[in-house]
Design an enzyme around this catalytic site. Structure first.
Site: not given
Ligand SMILES: Cc1ncc(C[n+]2csc(CCOP(=O)(O)OP(=O)(O)O)c2C)c(N)n1
Lengths: 365, 325
Positions: B60, B129
């Protein structure tokens, strides 16, 4: 030294058990006692059954949002089997199997996704930090745990999980650099499941591997077949030995795949082909581990059928218990804000309680 | 003119603004190919290409920090924070740079940019959220904070925010993204920033709310049909429309502010101060606020206690009406 043999820049990946369950690197096959191997396997099957049931419960409107782990069981259980009870587990949010292996109960794990804070209160002897939703921030917590372990001369390591998407976050880099600088006993497991929600890993990360990010911090990084529980075990065992000796942190990239949706609110058909999912399903970690155990005569098809049946029952019964917990009592949303409830909070709660009482009488009118 | 949801109105505003102004770029996590986790940016990448609409790494600070550079160098970034709870890694950029560039460069640089973020509770979501973080942004000099409560305003306010020469935080009440439809003009139009909307005229009491809470106030007043409230939808939290508030309070002498953001040091405290400063002698009862408790938003099984319901609003209104000095 193991890590020197697998150069992340050359795309060399540690694999011991291939996708059919055949040992392809017998020199590296770990000597794990039968009992432990079975605990690993049973945990993975429990995780799988729980995931599949949770998706069902969600469709039936009985569960809230849920993030399934299907296909990533080995990447989670392998490391926990190599960890000791005294080690810390620092979660992101897709580590259901790691949690179960480390002593979080199925009921607690479900309770969290059911929407109750008590699902983050694990038993006293379980050294697991609660699920960490803000991506990347957990790495710094692990670095701090590891700093404290080192300063207090405790023989323990902090094992922290993150997703492929999470490695783009500033905090990932801050935490790894912090741990590397002070040679802290920390192990970072990157579950590279190829996607961050809808975004494929290669679209937003230029690096050929995620393990190679270690090079910038002058620590070891290794790419491991994340669907191979033995390879994950061996890599973490080695990283742990080095961490305890004072050789600092290690990055382990578990190459795996998220078979299910990101969460129950996600529709993967918007961004990926079914064919890709089918291809990865052939590399299933549970399938290959079962073959290995059967070949070793530690396991049978019959025992397997029985195990799935038992786990199904356990999951159904546990979830029923979870559903019986109902609403969180009013006082609970206030009373953990501080050690003692402030007068301000007491007043807010009392005022609301008064409204609730009167609402009963006169329907708020 | 067609009936549209808030979600559709936002999508249409982005689409039409991009069509008209080639300097607009739209980006954020899952914003491009998928069109956003809520689908607010659906179809934009296909129409305007991957250069102008793109998926970013989960970072972000990079999203907002890069928007600063883009805004300085000829673009108009409209970026998305996936949820307001995840705008916090960008908070440093927003507070230390986005809000200050105009002032510190004595007007040489200014930042025409919009930071969009879904916010608020009541959707049974996971941790982080459901926050209502108005206070954090309204408190920062140099930022504007805008929150629509209807499809018509969502489109018009977003277009005004995009056209504004200064940075705007645009919070979207996700609880009502798809809750109802309203006639929304097909063409581009602006709803001016800094102007509240009188959602309903009335004489007895002034009720001030914004976002998803405006509808809850409207529902509440149906429960007490004998009370004729003036309902103000603030629309822009900062800079605040003092005039509309003061004029209304002078007329009614009674006031209730309703917001989901936590109570202490929140927007209601500011509004009550303004009323005390400018309309004190007109007050017939102590101004009151009905807000989120001073706690972390509970997970869904405890969230019911936290969410403000119409009955509670009606209860407050009756208490204020019963007050005699
Ligand atoms: C700081 C932050 N930004 C955005 C989100 C929203 N978000 C939740 S899961 C996710 C994707 C995560 O991807 P990854 O790290 O590859 O883990 P995976 O879900 O594939 O296990 C996002 C963008 C968040 N939880 N925290």
């Amino acid at each position: 030294m193991l890590f020197e043999k697998f150069d992340p820049l050359k795309g060399e990946m540690l694999q011991i058990l291939d996708h059919k369950g055949i040992i392809i690197n017998d020199k590296l096959e770990p000597k794990i006692a039968k009992e432990k191997l079975l605990k690993m396997y049973k945990t993975m099957v429990l995780g799988r059954v729980a995931d599949e049931k949770a998706l069902q419960f969600q469709r039936q409107g009985r569960m809230l949002t849920y993030a399934p782990n299907i296909g990533q069981e080995a990447a989670q259980v392998g490391p926990m089997a190599a960890a000791k009870d005294e080690d810390w587990l620092v979660l992101a949010f897709r580590e259901f199997n790691a949690m179960l292996y480390k002593g979080v109960t199925l009921e607690q794990a479900f309770l969290y996704w059911y929407g109750n804070e008590l699902g983050s209160k694990y038993d006293d002897n379980v050294k697991v930090l609660p699920i960490n939703v803000p991506i990347g921030s957990q790495i710094n917590h692990a670095a701090g745990l590891a700093y404290a372990s080192k300063l207090q001369k405790k023989d323990e390591v902090a094992i922290v999980f993150i997703g492929d998407g999470g490695t783009s976050h500033g905090e990932f880099h801050e935490g790894v650099n912090f741990a590397a600088t002070y040679d802290l006993p920390m192990i970072v497991i990157i579950q590279n499941n190829q996607y961050a929600i809808s975004t494929p890993r290669h679209k937003v990360i230029k690096s050929k591997t995620l393990a190679q990010k270690a090079i910038a911090y002058d620590i070891f990084g290794i790419q491991v077949d994340g669907n191979d529980p033995l390879a994950m075990f061996v890599a973490v065992e080695e990283a742990r030995k080095r961490a305890i000796k004072g050789d600092g942190p290690t990055i382990i990239e578990a190459v795996t795949y998220r078979i299910g949706p990101h969460t129950t609110s996600d529709n993967p058909k918007l961004y990926r082909e079914d064919k890709e999912v089918e291809e990865w399903s052939k590399k299933d970690p549970i399938f290959r581990f079962k073959r290995y155990l059967i070949d070793k005569k530690y396991w049978t098809e019959k025992a397997d059928e029985q195990l799935y049946e038992e786990h199904k029952q356990t999951v159904l019964e546990t979830f029923k218990k979870v559903e019986e917990t109902g609403e969180v009592p009013l006082e609970d949303i206030f009373k953990y804000t501080y050690e003692k409830m402030t007068s301000n909070l007491k007043e807010q709660m009392a005022y609301y309680q008064e409204f609730l009482d009167k609402k009963g009488e006169n329907n708020g009118k | 003119m067609a009936n549209k949801t808030i979600l559709q109105a936002i999508n249409e505003a982005l689409d039409q603004a991009m069509e008209k102004d080639e300097s607009i770029v739209v980006y954020g996590e899952d914003v491009g190919y998928e069109g956003g986790v809520f689908r607010t940016t659906a179809g934009l990448q296909k129409k305007y290409g991957e250069g102008r609409v793109f998926d970013t790494p989960i970072a972000e600070a990079a999203i907002v920090g890069s928007a600063v550079g883009m805004a300085i160098n000829g673009l108009k970034p409209v970026v998305e924070m996936q949820f307001s709870g995840f705008s916090l890694p960008a908070y440093n950029q927003i507070v230390t740079h986005v809000a200050r560039f105009r002032n510190r460069s004595r007007g040489k640089y200014h930042l025409p940019m919009v930071i969009r973020m879904p916010y608020g509770g009541g959707v049974k979501a996971l941790e982080h959220h459901s926050e209502s973080l108005e206070t954090l942004y309204a408190h920062i000099p140099g930022l504007k904070l805008v929150i629509p409560s209807t499809p018509y305003d969502a489109k018009g306010l977003l277009i005004a925010a995009i056209n504004d020469p200064d940075p705007v935080i645009f919070m979207e009440p996700k609880r009502i993204y798809r809750a109802f439809k309203q006639e929304v003009p097909d063409e581009l139009y602006e709803v001016p920033l800094g102007k509240a909307r009188i959602a309903k005229k009335g004489e007895d009491i002034t009720i001030i709310a914004w976002g998803a809470l405006v509808r809850e106030v409207e529902k509440a007043m149906e429960l007490v049909p004998n009370i004729n409230a003036e309902i103000i939808d603030l629309r822009t939290i900062s800079p605040i429309d003092q005039e509309t508030i003061i004029n209304s309070v002078k007329k009614t002498g009674r006031v209730l502010i309703v917001h989901e953001a936590v109570k202490s040091f929140g927007p209601a405290a500011e509004i009550i101060s303004i009323i005390n400063e400018k309309a004190f002698v007109y007050l017939e009862a102590a101004p009151r606020r009905l807000t989120g408790f001073d706690i972390t938003v509970p997970l869904p099984k405890g969230e019911n206690h936290f969410i403000i319901e119409p009955k509670q609003i009606a209860y407050e209104v009756k208490n204020i009406m019963a007050f005699k000095a």
